[in-house]
Design an enzyme around this catalytic site. Structure first.
Site, PDB file in Angstrom:
ATOM      1  N   CYS A  90       0.823  -1.206   0.000  1.00  0.00           N
ATOM      2  CA  CYS A  90       0.000   0.000   0.000  1.00  0.00           C
ATOM      3  C   CYS A  90       0.857   1.256   0.000  1.00  0.00           C
ATOM      4  CB  CYS A  90      -0.987   0.010   1.158  1.00  0.00           C
ATOM      5  SG  CYS A  90      -0.331  -0.113   2.810  1.00  0.00           S
ATOM      6  N   CYS A  91       0.202   2.374  -0.362  1.00  0.00           N
ATOM      7  CA  CYS A  91       0.840   3.686  -0.418  1.00  0.00           C
ATOM      8  C   CYS A  91       1.958   3.681  -1.473  1.00  0.00           C
ATOM      9  CB  CYS A  91       1.341   4.077   0.969  1.00  0.00           C
ATOM     10  SG  CYS A  91       1.644   5.848   1.187  1.00  0.00           S
ATOM     11  N   ILE A  92       3.192   3.992  -1.091  1.00  0.00           N
ATOM     12  CA  ILE A  92       4.304   4.030  -2.032  1.00  0.00           C
ATOM     13  C   ILE A  92       4.926   2.655  -2.250  1.00  0.00           C
ATOM     14  CG2 ILE A  92       6.038   4.542  -0.264  1.00  0.00           C
ATOM     15  CD1 ILE A  92       5.897   5.999  -3.871  1.00  0.00           C
ATOM     16  N   THR A 125      -3.138  -0.891  -2.840  1.00  0.00           N
ATOM     17  CA  THR A 125      -4.097   0.162  -2.501  1.00  0.00           C
ATOM     18  C   THR A 125      -3.317   1.429  -2.197  1.00  0.00           C
ATOM     19  OG1 THR A 125      -6.042   0.712  -1.155  1.00  0.00           O
ATOM     20  CG2 THR A 125      -4.215  -0.341  -0.016  1.00  0.00           C
TER      21      THR A 125
END
Length: 224
Positions: free
Chosen positions: A135-137, A197
């Site tokens: 998730c995220c980066i 995500t």
């Protein structure tokens, strides 16, 4: 039978380690699903230590493994000891530690390299046909290591809500597919068993980030 999931941390704190809310969301959703979790982190120095109140680097040095123990409540193992055969899936929360400690994406972007033990984890789980959640980066790690994979980091048009949308362009420039998703959604690359995500790549309320991480965790466990 309970699924066994390895969770990879990169320190403690959004600017120089793992984003705490994302890690907590991953752990809550895994706990609710009855999964057995073991946390890992590389035993290396952080790229730098950030004063989170000021957002500025300090002269301190800290260990990624020791800082990750703050999130893991002490129960974290050296990534070098991870045995892929002992797990059904692996999940990597975001935070700038992914781009600073697990890789050097923060300074080299698409020309970055990934820490050898992190590369081994991702490639080994992929080769074994075991799902990966990011998730995220964190999806940029997959983009560097899994050719032509599909990920989401949210949206590809930069605005106040999506301040890091340029990352989608870097994904595309590396020959991978970026799929636009909302903050509470996850994208599943079935071919690579990769679930992503956007989390805090979006300026969104924390409960929406929590929901998106939940969607990612559910899809990972379905594939496990």
């Amino acid at each position: 039978m309970a699924k066994r999931v390895a969770v990879l941390l990169s320190g403690c704190g959004v600017y120089d380690g793992t984003e705490v809310h994302e890690a907590s969301a991953v752990l809550v959703h895994l706990s609710r699903a009855g999964a057995k979790v073991q946390m890992f982190a590389p035993n290396i120095p952080q790229m730098h230590v950030v004063n989170h109140r000021e957002g500025k680097p300090t002269e301190e040095t800290r260990s990624v493994l020791e800082e990750s123990a703050r999130i893991a409540r002490g129960e974290v193992s050296d990534l070098a000891t991870l045995d892929v055969s002992a797990f059904d899936a692996a999940i990597i929360p975001g935070g700038f530690g992914v781009a600073k400690n697990l890789s050097d994406w923060a300074v080299k972007s698409k020309d970055c390299s990934v820490h050898p033990d992190v590369e081994k984890l991702i490639k080994s789980f992929h080769k074994a046909g075991k799902p990966l959640g990011m998730c995220c980066i964190a999806p940029v790690l997959a983009v560097k290591l899994l050719p032509a994979c599909e990920v989401t980091v949210g949206q590809d048009k930069e605005c106040e809500k999506w301040p890091y949308a340029q990352t989608a362009g870097a994904v595309k420039s590396l020959g991978c597919k970026h799929v636009n998703r909302e903050v509470d959604e996850a994208h599943v690359d079935m071919k690579n068993k990769l679930v992503t995500t956007c989390a805090f790549m979006c300026n969104a309320p924390v409960h929406q980030v929590f929901d998106g991480v939940g969607a990612m965790v559910r899809e990972v466990l379905k594939l496990a």
